[in-house]
Motif scaffolding. Structure first.
Motif, short mmCIF file in Angstrom:
data_model
loop_
_atom_site.label_atom_id
_atom_site.label_comp_id
_atom_site.label_asym_id
_atom_site.label_seq_id
_atom_site.Cartn_x
_atom_site.Cartn_y
_atom_site.Cartn_z
N ASP A 127 -6.58 -1.39 -6.68
CA ASP A 127 -7.98 -1.12 -6.74
C ASP A 127 -8.56 -2.29 -7.15
OD1 ASP A 127 -8.19 1.33 -5.75
OD2 ASP A 127 -7.81 2.26 -7.47
N GLU A 128 -8.25 -3.19 -8.38
CA GLU A 128 -8.75 -4.09 -9.00
C GLU A 128 -9.01 -5.06 -8.22
OE1 GLU A 128 -10.83 -5.63 -12.65
OE2 GLU A 128 -10.27 -3.63 -12.08
N LEU A 129 -8.04 -5.40 -7.17
CA LEU A 129 -8.07 -6.59 -6.44
C LEU A 129 -9.01 -6.20 -5.09
CD1 LEU A 129 -4.20 -7.53 -6.73
CD2 LEU A 129 -6.35 -8.80 -7.45
N GLY A 130 -9.28 -4.80 -4.78
CA GLY A 130 -9.98 -4.39 -3.60
C GLY A 130 -9.25 -4.47 -2.34
N VAL A 131 -8.06 -4.02 -2.47
CA VAL A 131 -7.01 -3.89 -1.36
C VAL A 131 -6.93 -2.48 -1.00
CG1 VAL A 131 -5.90 -6.19 -1.76
CG2 VAL A 131 -4.83 -4.01 -2.48
N ASP A 132 -6.78 -2.34 0.39
CA ASP A 132 -6.71 -0.91 0.99
C ASP A 132 -5.38 -0.46 1.47
OD1 ASP A 132 -9.34 -0.45 0.41
OD2 ASP A 132 -9.92 -1.43 2.39
N ARG A 133 -4.55 -1.37 2.05
CA ARG A 133 -3.18 -1.12 2.46
C ARG A 133 -2.16 -1.46 1.50
NH1 ARG A 133 -2.13 -3.48 7.87
NH2 ARG A 133 -3.38 -2.02 8.65
N LEU A 134 -1.49 -0.53 1.22
CA LEU A 134 -0.26 -0.77 0.18
C LEU A 134 1.20 -1.13 1.13
CD1 LEU A 134 -1.18 1.39 -2.60
CD2 LEU A 134 -2.02 -0.91 -2.24
N ALA A 135 2.16 -1.57 0.67
CA ALA A 135 3.53 -1.78 1.30
C ALA A 135 4.62 -1.95 0.56
CB ALA A 135 3.19 -2.59 2.58
N CYS A 136 5.77 -1.58 1.04
CA CYS A 136 6.84 -1.70 0.35
C CYS A 136 8.19 -1.75 0.97
CB CYS A 136 7.38 -0.83 -0.94
SG CYS A 136 7.63 0.72 -0.43
N ALA A 137 9.30 -2.44 0.70
CA ALA A 137 10.64 -2.11 1.33
C ALA A 137 11.18 -1.23 0.28
CB ALA A 137 11.20 -3.47 1.24
N SER A 138 12.15 -0.43 0.71
CA SER A 138 12.80 0.63 -0.03
C SER A 138 14.09 0.99 0.31
CB SER A 138 11.80 1.67 -0.31
OG SER A 138 12.18 2.60 -1.17
N THR A 139 14.89 1.32 -0.80
CA THR A 139 16.03 2.07 -0.53
C THR A 139 15.74 3.70 -0.78
OG1 THR A 139 16.68 1.81 -2.76
CG2 THR A 139 17.53 0.27 -1.39
N GLY A 140 14.32 4.00 -1.01
CA GLY A 140 14.12 5.34 -0.88
C GLY A 140 12.99 5.63 -2.20
N ASN A 141 13.21 5.31 -3.27
CA ASN A 141 12.50 5.93 -4.28
C ASN A 141 11.35 5.24 -4.39
OD1 ASN A 141 14.42 7.91 -5.31
ND2 ASN A 141 15.43 6.31 -6.63
N THR A 142 11.29 3.84 -4.12
CA THR A 142 9.91 3.06 -4.12
C THR A 142 9.26 3.50 -3.15
OG1 THR A 142 11.07 1.19 -4.94
CG2 THR A 142 8.97 0.86 -3.89
#
Length: 415
Positions: A127-142
C-alpha cells in the motif's frame, strides 16, 4: 562477507527512522521510495534497520501489532494474526526426557500458518508503495496467506505453484480467496525464479521471503515465544527448533534476538539455540551446517511428503546460517517416516499439524537420542501449519475408518 550488525549510524536514506541495509556490502537503501528486494549495488539480500530498537516495556495489545514499536508501521492490513498458543506436550516431554518442552502452534493463525504474520506487514508496505498486483511462488501456505490478505486489501493476487506438488487444502484457500493460480511445470525454486523475473519487470510486487518486510512480520514469532516462555517458566527457552524450507523464520528469529540485545532487553548469551530441521530429501541447510560451509549449495532435486519444506535453494540461508552458528544451534535432517511419527505423537497430545510442522519434533527427538540436546534443556518446537492444510497426509497418518452395520452391537463389536 555477511554483516548483520545493527550498531550503525542512521543514514540519510532512512524514512522516519527506517531503512534497508545490504547484508553484504552495507549499502543503505530508502525503504519506500521504490520497489526493491535486493541490493542495487551487489544484488545481495536486504534487511530492515531502525534508528531505535524497543525493549519489552514498549509493547502493548495483542497479536502481531502488539509489537508495532519494532515494525515500520503502527498497523497493517490485519485479520487478527498472531497471539498463537504455546502448548505443553507432557507425553512427548516425558518420552524425550526433557526438563520442559512446549509447542508454538502457528497453525492457529487466521489462514492456518505463520505466513499471516509476514503478510499483514507485507501488504501494508505494498500500500505504501502504491502497487496493486501482488505475487508469490509457493509450496502452498504463502499463496493462501497472500490471497487472503491481498483480497482484504483490494489487490490482485497472482500465485505460482509447482504443478502437482501442493497440498489440496492450500490450493483451495488460494482459490477461494480469489487468487489467479498458475501451476508451473517445475519445482518451487523454478516458480520463484519466474515470479522474481515478473517482479523485476514491474508486473507485480513480490511477497516471498526474499522481501525483507515479510521477515519483519515473522520476527514477532520470536517475540511471542520469549514472552510466553518467560511467563510460563520464568526463563527464556534454551533452544527453539523449527522446520526449515526457505529459512525465513530462522533468519527472522535471529533478527528478533539481535534487536532485543541492541535494545538492552536481552543478553547475548540468553539467545535460544536456533535448531533448524529439514526433511532428508530436501536438506541443503543441514549439509552446509554439517560441513561448516560458508554458504548453502542448492539441491536441484528435492522430495519429501512434508511439502511446505520441499525447497532445494533456501533464499534466506545467508541470514539464517549466521543465526544458527551465533546462537550455538545446529541443523538436522529427518526421514519422512520420522516426520509422520512426530505428527502422530503431536496428534496424541491434541495438537494437529501438517507434516512439515512435525519436523521440529522429529528433529528434537533425533538430537536428543544422539545426546546433542541435554535433559535439562527447555525447548520450544515451532509448528508452522495446521493439520487441515494437508488433509491427505493427515488421513494417511491416521487410522482407517471401520465399516459397521447400523446398530449398537455392531459398533461395540468393532471397537
Amino acid at each position: 562477507m555477511t554483516d548483520l550488525s545493527l550498531d550503525v549510524p542512521t543514514p540519510p536514506e532512512a524514512d522516519d527512522g527506517v531503512w534497508l541495509a545490504c547484508i553484504e556490502c552495507g549499502n543503505a537503501v530508502a525503504p519506500f521510495d521504490d520497489v526493491v528486494y535486493r541490493c542495487p549495488d551487489c544484488d545481495s539480500l536486504l534487511e530492515a534497520r531502525y534508528d531505535e530498537y524497543p525493549d519489552w516495556s514498549e509493547f502493548e495489545g495483542r497479536g502481531v501489532w502488539r509489537y508495532s514499536a519494532a515494525l515500520p508501521f503502527e498497523s497493517g492490513v490485519s485479520i487478527e494474526e498472531g497471539d498463537t498458543p504455546l502448548y505443553t506436550v507432557p507425553g512427548i516431554e516425558d518420552d524425550l526426557g526433557l526438563a520442559d518442552l512446549r509447542v508454538k502452534h502457528e497453525g492457529l493463525n487466521p489462514t492456518g500458518s505463520f505466513k499471516d504474520r509476514g503478510m499483514t506487514l507485507g501488504v501494508k508496505v505494498a500500500d505504501e508503495l502504491g502497487v496493486d498486483r501482488l505475487a508469490c511462488a509457493s509450496t502452498g501456505n504463502t499463496s493462501a496467506a497472500l490471497a487472503c490478505y491481498g483480497t482484504r486489501a483490494g489487490k490482485q493476487v497472482l500465485v505460482l505453484l509447482p504443478a502437482g506438488k501442493v497440498a489440496a487444502g492450500k490450493v483451495a484457500q488460494a482459490s477461494l480467496h480469489g487468487a489467479k493460480i498458475c501451476e508451473v511445470d517445475g519445482n518451487f525454486d523454478d516458480c520463484l525464479d519466474v515470479v522474481a523475473e515478473l517482479a523485476d519487470r514491474g508486473e507485480a510486487y513480490l511477497l516471498n521471503s526474499l522481501n525483507p518486510f515479510r521477515l519483519e512480520g515473522q520476527k514477532t514469532i520470536g517475540l511471542e515465544i520469549l514472552e510466553q516462555s518467560k511467563a510460563a517458566t520464568g526463563e527464556y527457552p534454551d533452544r527453539i527448533a523449527l522446520p526449515v524450507g526457505n529459512a525465513g523464520n530462522t533468519a527472522a528469529l535471529y533478527k528478533c534476538f539481535r534487536e532485543l540485545v541492541a535494545a538492552g532487553a536481552m543478553d547475548e548469551d540468553e539467545m535460544p539455540k536456533l535448531t533448524g530441521v529439514q526433511a532428508a530429501g530436501a536438506a541443503p541447510m543441514v549439509e552446509a551446517v554439517e560441513n561448516d560451509w560458508a554458504e548453502v549449495q542448492p539441491w536441484g532435486e528435492v522430495e519429501t511428503r512434508a511439502t511446505a519444506i520441499r525447497i532445494g535453494n533456501p533464499v534466506n540461508a545467508p541470514k539464517a546460517l549466521p543465526g544458527i552458528r551465533a546462537t550455538g544451534g545446529t541443523a538436522v535432517a529427518v526421514e519422512d517416516d520420522e516426520i509422520t511419527a512426530a505428527q502422530r505423537a503431536l496428534a496424541g497430545e491434541g495438537v494437529g499439524v501438517e507434516p512439515a510442522s512435525a519436523a521440529s519434533i522429529a528433529g528434537v527427538r533425533k538430537l536428543r537420542e544422539a545426546g546433542e540436546i541435554d535433559a535439562d534443556e527447555q525447548v520450544v518446537c515451532l509448528t508452522t501449519g495446521h493439520l487441515l492444510k494437508d488433509p491427505d497426509a493427515a488421513a494417511a497418518a491416521g487410522s482407517e475408518p471401520v465399516p459397521v452395520p447400523a446398530d449398537a452391537d455392531g459398533v461395540l463389536d468393532a471397537i
